[in-house]
Structure formats: C-alpha cells, structure tokens
Design an enzyme around this catalytic site. Structure first.
Site, PDB file in Angstrom:
ATOM      1  N   GLU A   1       0.242   3.571   1.943  1.00 33.72           N
ATOM      2  CA  GLU A   1       0.232   4.082   3.322  1.00 33.72           C
ATOM      3  C   GLU A   1       1.561   3.861   4.040  1.00 33.72           C
ATOM      4  O   GLU A   1       1.817   4.499   5.061  1.00 33.72           O
ATOM      5  CB  GLU A   1      -0.908   3.442   4.121  1.00 33.72           C
ATOM      6  CG  GLU A   1      -2.266   3.774   3.551  1.00 33.72           C
ATOM      7  CD  GLU A   1      -3.411   3.691   4.553  1.00 33.72           C
ATOM      8  OE1 GLU A   1      -3.155   3.595   5.766  1.00 33.72           O
ATOM      9  OE2 GLU A   1      -4.560   3.728   4.106  1.00 33.72           O
TER      10      GLU A   1
ATOM     11  N   THR B   1       0.819  -1.208   0.000  1.00 34.39           N
ATOM     12  CA  THR B   1       0.000   0.000   0.000  1.00 34.39           C
ATOM     13  C   THR B   1       0.856   1.262   0.000  1.00 34.39           C
ATOM     14  O   THR B   1       1.986   1.249   0.501  1.00 34.39           O
ATOM     15  CB  THR B   1      -0.898  -0.009   1.265  1.00 34.39           C
ATOM     16  OG1 THR B   1      -1.521   1.260   1.398  1.00 34.39           O
ATOM     17  CG2 THR B   1      -0.092  -0.275   2.525  1.00 34.39           C
TER      18      THR B   1
ATOM     19  N   LYS C   1       2.109  -3.328   7.382  1.00 36.26           N
ATOM     20  CA  LYS C   1       2.397  -3.518   5.949  1.00 36.26           C
ATOM     21  C   LYS C   1       3.854  -3.136   5.655  1.00 36.26           C
ATOM     22  O   LYS C   1       4.525  -3.799   4.853  1.00 36.26           O
ATOM     23  CB  LYS C   1       1.437  -2.680   5.093  1.00 36.26           C
ATOM     24  CG  LYS C   1      -0.003  -3.126   5.116  1.00 36.26           C
ATOM     25  CD  LYS C   1      -0.253  -4.513   4.519  1.00 36.26           C
ATOM     26  CE  LYS C   1      -0.023  -4.568   3.026  1.00 36.26           C
ATOM     27  NZ  LYS C   1      -0.429  -5.900   2.476  1.00 36.26           N
TER      28      LYS C   1
ATOM     29  N   TYR D   1      -1.976  -0.496  11.055  1.00 32.30           N
ATOM     30  CA  TYR D   1      -2.113  -1.159   9.749  1.00 32.30           C
ATOM     31  C   TYR D   1      -0.905  -0.868   8.870  1.00 32.30           C
ATOM     32  O   TYR D   1      -0.247  -1.795   8.359  1.00 32.30           O
ATOM     33  CB  TYR D   1      -3.404  -0.702   9.044  1.00 32.30           C
ATOM     34  CG  TYR D   1      -3.400  -1.011   7.559  1.00 32.30           C
ATOM     35  CD1 TYR D   1      -3.493  -2.317   7.094  1.00 32.30           C
ATOM     36  CD2 TYR D   1      -3.267   0.016   6.609  1.00 32.30           C
ATOM     37  CE1 TYR D   1      -3.458  -2.608   5.724  1.00 32.30           C
ATOM     38  CE2 TYR D   1      -3.242  -0.257   5.247  1.00 32.30           C
ATOM     39  CZ  TYR D   1      -3.330  -1.570   4.810  1.00 32.30           C
ATOM     40  OH  TYR D   1      -3.289  -1.850   3.465  1.00 32.30           O
TER      41      TYR D   1
HETATM   42  P1  NAD Z   1      -9.774  -7.153   2.132  1.00 32.71           P
HETATM   43  O1  NAD Z   1      -9.793  -6.883   3.598  1.00 32.71           O
HETATM   44  O2  NAD Z   1     -10.979  -6.853   1.323  1.00 32.71           O
HETATM   45  O3  NAD Z   1      -9.439  -8.698   1.875  1.00 32.71           O
HETATM   46  C1  NAD Z   1      -8.451  -9.382   2.589  1.00 32.71           C
HETATM   47  C2  NAD Z   1      -8.640 -10.880   2.328  1.00 32.71           C
HETATM   48  O4  NAD Z   1      -7.570 -11.570   3.004  1.00 32.71           O
HETATM   49  C3  NAD Z   1      -9.948 -11.444   2.874  1.00 32.71           C
HETATM   50  O5  NAD Z   1     -10.548 -12.282   1.910  1.00 32.71           O
HETATM   51  C4  NAD Z   1      -9.522 -12.246   4.094  1.00 32.71           C
HETATM   52  O6  NAD Z   1     -10.365 -13.349   4.363  1.00 32.71           O
HETATM   53  C5  NAD Z   1      -8.120 -12.680   3.704  1.00 32.71           C
HETATM   54  N1  NAD Z   1      -7.261 -12.972   4.849  1.00 32.71           N
HETATM   55  C6  NAD Z   1      -7.078 -12.196   5.961  1.00 32.71           C
HETATM   56  N2  NAD Z   1      -6.208 -12.810   6.796  1.00 32.71           N
HETATM   57  C7  NAD Z   1      -5.811 -13.958   6.192  1.00 32.71           C
HETATM   58  C8  NAD Z   1      -4.909 -14.987   6.546  1.00 32.71           C
HETATM   59  N3  NAD Z   1      -4.258 -14.973   7.721  1.00 32.71           N
HETATM   60  N4  NAD Z   1      -4.724 -16.016   5.689  1.00 32.71           N
HETATM   61  C9  NAD Z   1      -5.406 -16.069   4.499  1.00 32.71           C
HETATM   62  N5  NAD Z   1      -6.294 -15.115   4.130  1.00 32.71           N
HETATM   63  C10 NAD Z   1      -6.491 -14.066   4.955  1.00 32.71           C
HETATM   64  O7  NAD Z   1      -8.489  -6.402   1.567  1.00 32.71           O
HETATM   65  P2  NAD Z   1      -8.280  -5.656   0.181  1.00 32.71           P
HETATM   66  O8  NAD Z   1      -8.786  -4.283   0.294  1.00 32.71           O
HETATM   67  O9  NAD Z   1      -8.758  -6.533  -0.898  1.00 32.71           O
HETATM   68  O10 NAD Z   1      -6.682  -5.577   0.151  1.00 32.71           O
HETATM   69  C11 NAD Z   1      -5.916  -6.646  -0.390  1.00 32.71           C
HETATM   70  C12 NAD Z   1      -4.457  -6.315  -0.254  1.00 32.71           C
HETATM   71  O11 NAD Z   1      -4.172  -5.111  -0.965  1.00 32.71           O
HETATM   72  C13 NAD Z   1      -3.984  -6.067   1.180  1.00 32.71           C
HETATM   73  O12 NAD Z   1      -2.710  -6.618   1.326  1.00 32.71           O
HETATM   74  C14 NAD Z   1      -3.951  -4.553   1.294  1.00 32.71           C
HETATM   75  O13 NAD Z   1      -2.982  -4.161   2.238  1.00 32.71           O
HETATM   76  C15 NAD Z   1      -3.557  -4.159  -0.107  1.00 32.71           C
HETATM   77  N6  NAD Z   1      -4.025  -2.856  -0.556  1.00 32.71           N
HETATM   78  C16 NAD Z   1      -5.330  -2.483  -0.431  1.00 32.71           C
HETATM   79  C17 NAD Z   1      -5.763  -1.247  -0.939  1.00 32.71           C
HETATM   80  C18 NAD Z   1      -7.208  -0.809  -0.859  1.00 32.71           C
HETATM   81  O14 NAD Z   1      -7.512   0.334  -1.183  1.00 32.71           O
HETATM   82  N7  NAD Z   1      -8.141  -1.648  -0.453  1.00 32.71           N
HETATM   83  C19 NAD Z   1      -4.849  -0.392  -1.547  1.00 32.71           C
HETATM   84  C20 NAD Z   1      -3.508  -0.796  -1.644  1.00 32.71           C
HETATM   85  C21 NAD Z   1      -3.122  -2.035  -1.154  1.00 32.71           C
HETATM   86  O1  DAU Z   2      -4.150   4.055   0.527  1.00 27.01           O
HETATM   87  C1  DAU Z   2      -4.366   2.672   0.421  1.00 27.01           C
HETATM   88  C2  DAU Z   2      -5.221   2.201   1.573  1.00 27.01           C
HETATM   89  O2  DAU Z   2      -6.551   2.663   1.309  1.00 27.01           O
HETATM   90  C3  DAU Z   2      -5.212   0.687   1.746  1.00 27.01           C
HETATM   91  O3  DAU Z   2      -3.907   0.271   2.092  1.00 27.01           O
HETATM   92  C4  DAU Z   2      -6.191   0.253   2.839  1.00 27.01           C
HETATM   93  O4  DAU Z   2      -6.239  -1.158   2.916  1.00 27.01           O
HETATM   94  C5  DAU Z   2      -7.572   0.792   2.476  1.00 27.01           C
HETATM   95  O5  DAU Z   2      -8.497   0.473   3.502  1.00 27.01           O
HETATM   96  C6  DAU Z   2      -7.519   2.304   2.270  1.00 27.01           C
HETATM   97  O6  DAU Z   2      -7.222   2.965   3.520  1.00 27.01           O
HETATM   98  P1  DAU Z   2      -7.950   4.324   3.960  1.00 27.01           P
HETATM   99  O7  DAU Z   2      -7.830   4.457   5.413  1.00 27.01           O
HETATM  100  O8  DAU Z   2      -7.493   5.462   3.126  1.00 27.01           O
HETATM  101  O9  DAU Z   2      -9.468   3.958   3.516  1.00 27.01           O
HETATM  102  P2  DAU Z   2     -10.870   4.252   4.221  1.00 27.01           P
HETATM  103  O10 DAU Z   2     -11.931   3.931   3.223  1.00 27.01           O
HETATM  104  O11 DAU Z   2     -10.977   3.647   5.564  1.00 27.01           O
HETATM  105  O12 DAU Z   2     -10.840   5.837   4.404  1.00 27.01           O
HETATM  106  C7  DAU Z   2     -10.674   6.713   3.289  1.00 27.01           C
HETATM  107  C8  DAU Z   2     -10.642   8.117   3.826  1.00 27.01           C
HETATM  108  O13 DAU Z   2     -11.952   8.455   4.307  1.00 27.01           O
HETATM  109  C9  DAU Z   2      -9.697   8.306   4.997  1.00 27.01           C
HETATM  110  O14 DAU Z   2      -9.103   9.592   4.904  1.00 27.01           O
HETATM  111  C10 DAU Z   2     -10.615   8.237   6.226  1.00 27.01           C
HETATM  112  C11 DAU Z   2     -11.926   8.775   5.705  1.00 27.01           C
HETATM  113  N1  DAU Z   2     -13.158   8.207   6.290  1.00 27.01           N
HETATM  114  C12 DAU Z   2     -13.268   6.846   6.359  1.00 27.01           C
HETATM  115  C13 DAU Z   2     -14.403   6.272   6.870  1.00 27.01           C
HETATM  116  C14 DAU Z   2     -14.530   4.755   6.983  1.00 27.01           C
HETATM  117  C15 DAU Z   2     -14.186   9.036   6.657  1.00 27.01           C
HETATM  118  O15 DAU Z   2     -14.098  10.273   6.553  1.00 27.01           O
HETATM  119  N2  DAU Z   2     -15.331   8.469   7.169  1.00 27.01           N
HETATM  120  C16 DAU Z   2     -15.471   7.106   7.296  1.00 27.01           C
HETATM  121  O16 DAU Z   2     -16.532   6.642   7.797  1.00 27.01           O
END
Ligand code: NAD
Ligand code: DAU
Length: 356
Positions: A135, A133, A163, A159
């Site tokens: 982050e 990420t 990572k 978090y």
């Molecule tokens: P998510 O929370 O939607 O999904 C995570 C998945 O991992 C789930 O299906 C969960 O069951 C599985 N999991 C959790 N712990 C586990 C374990 N111990 N063994 C096997 N499976 C396990 O997450 P996401 O948003 O799809 O993110 C996926 C990856 O991408 C993460 O590594 C996250 O850090 C990274 N990432 C996410 C974002 C974002 O915006 N969502 C952005 C950049 C990077």
């Molecule tokens: O930047 C990549 C990351 O983006 C990933 O690594 C994470 O897994 C993913 O969850 C996401 O993290 P954020 O913390 O940025 O996402 P979130 O949707 O939780 O929040 C987005 C922004 O909105 C953040 O600045 C916090 C704000 N927020 C979030 C929630 C849940 C609000 O203002 N209100 C809310 O209720």
C-alpha cells in the site's frame, strides 16, 4: 539462530512464529503488546514448544525491547508489530502514527544499540527485517501496471502513510548508521487466524450469521491475494538470505475484484454450509458507501524474490480460499469470542474527506 518477532500475536506474525518454530535450529521470541488485534489463542499450537517464548511489551518501549534482545541473544529482528487496518486509520490515525512510525523509530534505536555491542562475527549476521506493505506504493489504474521495488512511494491512507514513513526510517538507519536492514512489501494476505475486521473473514462470518456482506462502492477495486503461510515462508527467506539494504516485493499473482472475492466465498459456503431455505449467500451482498481514499488496484511484481531468493507461492487463490473457508467453519473456538466480545462486524472508516 535466535529470532525476535514483533507483532507475533497478530495474523501474519502468528503464522511466522508457527512456521519458524517448526525448525528446531531456531529459537523464537514473540514480542507483542496485545492490542485488540493480538490474540495468544493463535499460538496455541506452539505455546509449549521448547523453542518459543512470549514477552508482552510495546515496541515504543525502547528499554524493554533492548532488554529482551540481550536476554534472548537475538540474531534477527522481524518487525511485524503495527496497527494494520486501513478503516481504523481513517477513524483514528493517532495509534498508527504512534506504533507504526514512533514505534519503528524506537525499535530501530534499540536494535542499533544492541547491534553495536555485538562481537564482529555476530554483528555480520545480525539483521533487522522490517515487514511492510504494497500500500506504500499507492493507487494503480485498473488498466495495468505493477509495483516493482523501485516504484515511488505514494501512500493514500493514514495507515499506508505511516507504513511508508516507517520504511523510510528503516532505510535511513541503514544508510546513516550501517544497521543491516532488509525490507519486504507484501500484498493482501488471507488465511487462518485473520482478524474479522478484514474483508475475507468478515464476509465468511457475516454470511454464517445471516448478516449483510458489505461491499464498498461497486466492488470493482482489485487486490492481489497471497495465502499467509506463503508469506511466512517468504519472510523467513528475506530475513535469513536477503541482502542488507535491499527490499523485496511479495505477492500472490492473484488479482481479484472485491466483488469477485465475495461471490467466490458465497459459492464455497453454498456448497459447504447451505442456507436454510436454499437461497444463495450471494443474496446477502450489500453495496455500501465507498472507503474514502480507496486505492483502485494493487498488483505486485514478485520476480525479484523469485529470482534472488527462490521463493514462489505454493497456494493458488482458489485452493487457499477453500482452505480458509474450511478453517473458519471448523474453528469457531477461535473466532466466536472475538465476534462476541471484541468486534462484531460493524462498519469502520466511513469518515468523508474533510471530516477528519
Ligand atoms: P495484525 O493487526 O493482525 O497484528 C498486529 C500485531 O501487532 C498484533 O498482535 C498487535 O497486538 C501487535 N501490536 C500492535 N501495536 C504494537 C506495539 N506498539 N507493540 C507491540 N506489538 C504491537 O496485523 P497483520 O495483518 O498480521 O500485519 C502484520 C504486519 O504485516 C504489519 O506490519 C502490516 O503492516 C504488514 N502487512 C500486512 C498485510 C496484510 O494483508 N495483513 C500485508 C502486507 C503487510
Ligand atoms: O495490501 C496489503 C494490505 O492489505 C495490508 O497492508 C493491510 O494491513 C491489510 O489490512 C490489507 O489492506 P486492505 O485495505 O486491502 O484490506 P481490507 O480487508 O480492509 O480490504 C480489502 C478490500 O476490500 C479493500 O479494497 C476494501 C474492501 N472492503 C473491505 C471491507 C472491510 C469491502 O469492500 N468491504 C469491507 O467490509
């Protein structure tokens, strides 16, 4: 080419599995523990595909992971399994340490043992792709600056610290043991099948339920948004064409304030599903206590992956957000059970500094 996708029942992992399975030359094994965030319904489209199979397992369980690598003759591991929600990491960091750090250590060990036993031609092709990420780079000022691959790590939340630690382990396994790894660091994803604890789906579903739309602080924090299917394409390129030992930043070049995102969702819903009484969904916006350690701004310079691997996003934020809102309007079968049985939208991660 045989892929092992960990976390394939999650938001991004399921998009990756759907994307890879569209290529008949690929076989995909999805290894997922099925935590609260894992949902096999996100894979309905491919669950009967000839080139897809699911294995319920924990990445912390080294032996099970190794057995699956052998059983399915894996060429490429894409490690997406993680605890992913910043607010949950504030309430309970333990699971983040366990899965994101210890789990990455365990799967690296399994991959190393597996890779060492491969014949030379397959050894040269093998990749361990760690999905990370933006982050990990920490807090950017509002005024400017962008994350490049060389930006020093400075994570702010449990978090992002977990990572960052996992990224360091992956690089160490490359430098020390020669494991052919690639890494990618991506900005905020959005799109279909996004668990409704995250800002965009939470706001869409709260609006449809006539509930307050929680905006942390003044809503001035900035994120760089990328449509999830564009991320899935980028991940395939990094995994199959990336240079071992390198990392690639991935972003949508779509910086928005949180308040701007929420207002745009309200406007989309006003035109697609007008409220009874004719008021705008904007009236539901509610400014709430800020997230502790809230990074002000993230911004990704994605020029390296464009230059080296030819990747660019297909979707811009306006078109992608409209697609996303439409998807939630049309797919209550997916999110209805989650809101009813799993997570109804309550505030997470409010703990103040010093309270941990
Ligand atoms: P998510 O929370 O939607 O999904 C995570 C998945 O991992 C789930 O299906 C969960 O069951 C599985 N999991 C959790 N712990 C586990 C374990 N111990 N063994 C096997 N499976 C396990 O997450 P996401 O948003 O799809 O993110 C996926 C990856 O991408 C993460 O590594 C996250 O850090 C990274 N990432 C996410 C974002 C974002 O915006 N969502 C952005 C950049 C990077
Ligand atoms: O930047 C990549 C990351 O983006 C990933 O690594 C994470 O897994 C993913 O969850 C996401 O993290 P954020 O913390 O940025 O996402 P979130 O949707 O939780 O929040 C987005 C922004 O909105 C953040 O600045 C916090 C704000 N927020 C979030 C929630 C849940 C609000 O203002 N209100 C809310 O209720």
């Amino acid at each position: 080419m045989n892929f092992l996708v960990t976390g394939g029942a999650g938001f991004i992992g399921s998009a990756v599995c759907r994307h890879l399975c569209a290529n008949p030359a690929y076989r995909v094994t999805n290894l997922d523990k099925l935590t609260y965030a894992g949902n096999l319904a996100s894979l309905r489209q491919i669950e009967n595909a000839h080139n897809y199979r699911f294995a319920q397992a924990d990445i912390c369980d080294e032996k099970s992971v190794l057995d699956i690598m052998h059983r399915d003759d894996i060429d490429i591991v894409m490690n997406l399994a993680a605890e992913s929600h910043v607010d949950r990491s504030i309430d309970g960091p333990g699971a983040f340490i366990e899965t994101n750090i210890v789990g990455t250590y365990r799967i690296l060990n399994a991959a190393l043992e597996y890779w060492r036993g491969l014949a030379d031609d397959r050894k040269g092709r093998f990749r361990f792709h760690h999905v990370s990420t933006d982050e990990v780079f920490g807090d950017l000022p509002f005024e400017g600056g962008m994350f490049v691959e060389e930006t020093p790590y400075a994570p702010s939340s449990p978090y992002s610290a977990s990572k960052a630690a996992s990224d360091h382990l992956v690089r160490a396994w490359h430098e020390t043991y020669g494991l052919p790894v690639v890494l990618s660091n991506c900005s905020n994803n959005y799109g279909p099948y996004h668990f409704p604890e995250k800002l965009i789906p939470l706001v869409i579903l709260n609006a449809l339920d006539e509930k307050p739309l929680p905006v942390y602080g003044a809503g001035a924090n900035v994120r760089d948004w990328l449509f999830v299917e564009d991320h899935a394409r980028a991940l395939e390129l990094v995994a199959t064409k990336g240079t071992p030992g390198e990392s690639y930043n991935v972003g949508g070049n779509s910086e928005r304030t949180n308040l701007g995102v929420v207002e745009t969702i309200c406007d989309l819903l006003d035109s697609r599903r007008p409220r009874a009484g004719g008021k705008s969904y904007r009236d539901l916006i509610s400014f709430v206590t800020d997230r502790p350690g809230h990074d002000r701004r993230y911004a990704i310079d994605a020029s390296k992956i464009g230059r080296d691997l030819g990747w660019a996003p297909n979707e811009n934020f306006d078109s992608g957000l409209a697609r996303t809102v439409d998807w939630y309007l049309d797919n209550k079968w997916w999110w209805g059970p989650i809101r009813e049985q799993n997570y109804a939208g309550e505030r997470l991660g409010e703990a103040r500094k010093g309270a941990a």
